[in-house]
Design a protein around this motif. Structure first.
Motif, short mmCIF file in Angstrom:
data_model
loop_
_atom_site.label_atom_id
_atom_site.label_comp_id
_atom_site.label_asym_id
_atom_site.label_seq_id
_atom_site.Cartn_x
_atom_site.Cartn_y
_atom_site.Cartn_z
N TRP A 493 0.70 -1.08 0.11
CA TRP A 493 0.14 -0.36 -0.24
C TRP A 493 0.34 1.33 -0.05
O TRP A 493 0.25 2.76 0.34
CB TRP A 493 -1.12 0.12 1.21
CG TRP A 493 -2.10 -1.04 1.27
CD1 TRP A 493 -2.47 -1.94 0.05
CD2 TRP A 493 -3.23 -0.39 1.80
NE1 TRP A 493 -3.48 -2.10 -0.21
CE2 TRP A 493 -5.10 -1.68 1.49
CE3 TRP A 493 -3.30 0.07 2.59
CZ2 TRP A 493 -5.57 -1.90 1.97
CZ3 TRP A 493 -5.23 -0.16 3.51
CH2 TRP A 493 -6.29 -1.43 2.31
N ASP A 494 1.80 1.16 -0.93
CA ASP A 494 3.48 2.31 -0.94
C ASP A 494 3.47 2.89 0.51
O ASP A 494 3.84 4.35 0.19
CB ASP A 494 1.99 3.21 -2.10
CG ASP A 494 1.59 3.04 -3.12
OD1 ASP A 494 2.79 2.11 -3.70
OD2 ASP A 494 0.32 3.02 -3.40
N ILE A 495 3.71 2.19 1.54
CA ILE A 495 3.65 2.83 3.02
C ILE A 495 5.36 2.30 3.03
O ILE A 495 4.94 1.50 3.32
CB ILE A 495 2.98 3.00 4.40
CG1 ILE A 495 2.07 3.44 3.68
CG2 ILE A 495 3.92 3.77 5.21
CD1 ILE A 495 2.45 5.50 3.92
N ASP A 496 6.26 2.59 3.58
CA ASP A 496 7.56 2.51 3.99
C ASP A 496 8.05 2.21 5.10
O ASP A 496 7.62 3.00 5.83
CB ASP A 496 8.55 2.98 3.51
CG ASP A 496 9.98 2.51 3.64
OD1 ASP A 496 10.03 0.99 3.65
OD2 ASP A 496 11.60 3.33 3.92
N LEU A 497 7.14 1.02 5.93
CA LEU A 497 7.35 1.04 7.20
C LEU A 497 8.75 0.53 8.31
O LEU A 497 9.54 0.01 7.88
CB LEU A 497 6.55 -0.28 7.84
CG LEU A 497 6.36 -0.35 9.47
CD1 LEU A 497 5.71 1.13 10.03
CD2 LEU A 497 5.69 -1.63 9.69
N VAL A 498 9.56 1.87 8.41
CA VAL A 498 10.69 1.27 9.36
C VAL A 498 10.64 1.05 10.43
O VAL A 498 10.30 2.11 11.28
CB VAL A 498 11.52 2.76 9.79
CG1 VAL A 498 12.84 2.90 9.71
CG2 VAL A 498 11.62 3.74 7.69
N ILE A 499 11.07 0.22 10.72
CA ILE A 499 11.64 -0.57 12.43
C ILE A 499 12.39 -0.03 13.13
O ILE A 499 13.99 -0.47 12.96
CB ILE A 499 10.85 -1.76 12.40
CG1 ILE A 499 9.84 -2.56 11.55
CG2 ILE A 499 10.71 -2.63 14.02
CD1 ILE A 499 9.09 -1.13 12.06
N HIS A 500 11.94 0.70 14.40
CA HIS A 500 13.54 0.81 14.97
C HIS A 500 13.94 -0.05 16.67
O HIS A 500 12.19 0.49 16.80
CB HIS A 500 13.63 2.07 15.68
CG HIS A 500 14.50 3.09 13.95
ND1 HIS A 500 14.86 3.97 14.11
CD2 HIS A 500 14.21 2.94 12.67
CE1 HIS A 500 15.63 4.57 13.02
NE2 HIS A 500 15.22 3.62 12.81
N SER A 501 14.58 -0.09 16.86
CA SER A 501 14.19 -1.26 17.88
C SER A 501 16.09 -1.56 18.62
O SER A 501 16.81 -1.30 17.32
CB SER A 501 13.63 -2.62 17.88
OG SER A 501 13.77 -3.83 17.16
#
Length: 506
Positions: A493-501
Motif C-alpha cells: 500500500w505504498d508505505i515504507d514501514l521503518v522499524i527501530h528497536s
C-alpha cells in the motif's frame, strides 16, 4: 468534534426524502432542540427512478437545485453540526453514487444514506421529543418510497420496521395516469396490506397505548378530516373519519379534481396513494385513533447529533451490543483499542486525521474479532460482511462500509490493487486507519496482559512511517519478527514501514 454544545449554538439537518427534501436549523436551548428555520421542497426523487432504478437526469437536477437553495441558509452552521441523510430513493437508486458525487460539489458535508430501520429509529426520536404524553406509542411515518412503523416508550424504540410502500412509489404503480377509482384504490390497499402482514402479528402482540402519525401524507389526511368535521374532540383521526374520507375521495374521478380545503397542489398528486397506505394501516393493525406529530426524521437527526456531542452516542451503545451478541473477547478488544489510540495520537496531526476518524478506529478496534463467532478461518472477512450488511442503530451505510473495510483489512495479506479499489469508495484517511488497526492488532498478538514495549509511530513523509519499539526488544522476538513481516504488507500500500528497536533496525 467538540465535546459539548452550549445554549444558542446551531444544529442543522437535511432530510433527503423520496418525496420531499427538508431543511431544519435549530438552536440548543437547555438541552432541547428549538427550530429557527424550516424549509421544504417537493423534489419527488422517487418519481425519477426509471425502470432500471436509475435516477433520471431531470430528477437529479431537481435534487441538486433544491440542495443549492438549502446551502444558502447554512452559512451560520458549522459543518460538524450538520447532518445530511438520504432515505429510500437513494437506497434504491443504482446510480445513487453518481448523484452523491454531484451533490458533494455543493454541500459542506457528506450525504449519509441510512437504512430503513435506522430511518425508523430517527423518526421515533424526532416524534418522541415532540410529544408530552407518555406510555407506549406506535409511530407511523408514510414517506415517498417507504413507510416506517415504530413501537417505543419514552425516547427508546422497541421495534423498528421500514416497509417498501410510499406515496410516490404507489402513485407510480396504482395512480400513474391520475385516475381515481375504487378498483385502483383497492389494489393499492391490498398491496399495502400484504406489506403490513409481515409485521402485524408481532406489533399487535406488543401493543401500544397511543398511535402517532408523522409526515406530509398523514398531516394532509388529518387536516382534511378536521376541516370536514370528521375528527374527534381532540382533532384526532378516527376509524370513522378514515371511512368518510375514503367515501369522499372515491367520488372524484381524477387527481386533478381533488379540491379539499387547504390541500396543496404538490400534495394532491400523491394523496390517493398515501391515503391508501394509511387506510390499510388502520385496518390491518386495528387502529381506532391516531394523532399527528410535527416531529419527524430531521428532528430526530438533530437530537441524535446533539446526543453525540453530549457523549450519548447511540453508535457506542450499538458497538457494545454487537460485542455481546457475537461473544467478543472484550478484554482483548480493549487492549487493541488502547494501542490503536496511542498510534492514532502519534500520527493524527501529520496525517490530518479528525476526531471522527478516531471514533471510527476505536469502534473498529472493538469489533475486529466479531467474525470469530462464525468461523476462525477468514474471520476478518466474516466480520466485514456482518458489519456491512447488518442493521446497526446510529450508523449510516457509509459508516458501516468504512467499519467493514477496516475489519476486512486488519489481518492477513493485503494486495496492491485493494488500495486502489478502497480509494474509489473511501477517503485516504480510511487507508491510514486500516494500517493503524493492523499495527494495533499485531502489537497485541500475544493476547497477554504482560507489559508491551513502549511504542511510538512517526510520519517521516507520505510514503515512510517509522515505528520505534523502546526497551529491550529481545524480550519480544516474535513481535519484532511479526513487524518485519508487516513491512511487506505496508509496501503493498505504498508505505515504507521503518522499524527501530534494539534488536532490529532498518
Amino acid at each position: 468534534m467538540s465535546d459539548f454544545l452550549i445554549d444558542e449554538e446551531l444544529l442543522a439537518a437535511i432530510d433527503m426524502g423520496s418525496n420531499s427534501f427538508h431543511l431544519a436549523i435549530a438552536r440548543v436551548d437547555h438541552g432541547e432542540v428549538k427550530k429557527v428555520v424550516s424549509m421544504s421542497e417537493k423534489v419527488q426523487l422517487a418519481a425519477g427512478l426509471d425502470e432500471n432504478n436509475n435516477l433520471t437526469e431531470a430528477a437529479q437536477q431537481r435534487g441538486l437545485a433544491c440542495l443549492s437553495r438549502f446551502v444558502g441558509r447554512l452559512s451560520s452552521v458549522k459543518p460538524n453540526r450538520l447532518r445530511i441523510v438520504a432515505t429510500n430513493a437513494l437506497r434504491k437508486a443504482e446510480n445513487g453514487q453518481e448523484f452523491i458525487e454531484k451533490a458533494a460539489q455543493i454541500l459542506p458535508k457528506q450525504i449519509e444514506i441510512i437504512a430503513g430501520r435506522e430511518e425508523a429509529r430517527l423518526i421515533y426520536l424526532g416524534v418522541s421529543h415532540s410529544m408530552v404524553n407518555g406510555g407506549r406509542r406506535l409511530v407511523i411515518d408514510i414517506g415517498g418510497g417507504s413507510t416506517e412503523f415504530i413501537i417505543g416508550e419514552e425516547f427508546e424504540p422497541i421495534h423498528t420496521e421500514s416497509l417498501q410502500m410510499g406515496c410516490v412509489a404507489y402513485t407510480k404503480e396504482f395512480f400513474a395516469d391520475g385516475t381515481i377509482s375504487a378498483k385502483n384504490f383497492n389494489k393499492a390497499v391490498v398491496a399495502a396490506s400484504k406489506e403490513l402482514s409481515a409485521i402485524a402479528s408481532r406489533y399487535k402482540a406488543e401493543g401500544w397505548d397511543t398511535v402517532v402519525g408523522s409526515s406530509g401524507t398523514i398531516k394532509a389526511c388529518g387536516q382534511i378530516i378536521i376541516n370536514m368535521g370528521w375528527s374527534d374532540e381532540q382533532e384526532s383521526v378516527t376509524r370513522a373519519g378514515i371511512e368518510k374520507l375514503k367515501d369522499k375521495l372515491l367520488k372524484y374521478k381524477h387527481i386533478a379534481d381533488l379540491d379539499f380545503d387547504g390541500l396543496k397542489d404538490d400534495r394532491r398528486a400523491v394523496l390517493p396513494a398515501g391515503f391508501a397506505i394509511l387506510y390499510a394501516a388502520f385496518n390491518v393493525l386495528d387502529i381506532d385513533r391516531l394523532m399527528y406529530s410535527d416531529g419527524a426524521l430531521r428532528e430526530g437527526v438533530m437530537y441524535d447529533l446533539l446526543g453525540r456531542f453530549k457523549h450519548e452516542d447511540i453508535r457506542d451503545r450499538s458497538v457494545q451490543a454487537l460485542l455481546g451478541r457475537y461473544g467478543v473477547d472484550v478484554k482483548h478488544a480493549e487492549r487493541v483499542v488502547t494501542t490503536a489510540q496511542i498510534l492514532f495520537d502519534n500520527v493524527s496531526e501529520d496525517l490530518k486525521l479528525t476526531n471522527e476518524d478516531s471514533d471510527l478506529l476505536r469502534r473498529a478496534a472493538y469489533l475486529h474479532e466479531i467474525g470469530l463467532a462464525i468461523s476462525h478461518g477468514g474471520y476478518h472477512r466474516h466480520g466485514a460482511y456482518v458489519l456491512e450488511h447488518s442493521d446497526i442503530p446510529g450508523f449510516s451505510q457509509i459508516d458501516q462500509n468504512h467499519l467493514s473495510n477496516l475489519v476486512a483489512f486488519h489481518r492477513r495479506k493485503i494486495k496492491s490493487d485493494a488500495k486502489a479499489e478502497l480509494l474509489k469508495i473511501a477517503p485516504k484517511s480510511i487507508v491510514y486507519l486500516c494500517l493503524l488497526l493492523r499495527l494495533a492488532v499485531l502489537l497485541n498478538h500475544s493476547r497477554s496482559d504482560q507489559m508491551l514495549p513502549a511504542i511510538e509511530l512517526h510520519i517521516m513523509n507520505e510514503q515512510q512511517w517509522q515505528l520505534t519499539v523502546s526497551g529491550d526488544a529481545k524480550q519480544w522476538p516474535l513481535l519484532v519478527a511479526d513487524l518485519h513481516d508487516e513491512q511487506t504488507q505496508f509496501k503493498h500500500w505504498d508505505i515504507d514501514l521503518v522499524i527501530h528497536s534494539d534488536q532490529f533496525i532498518d
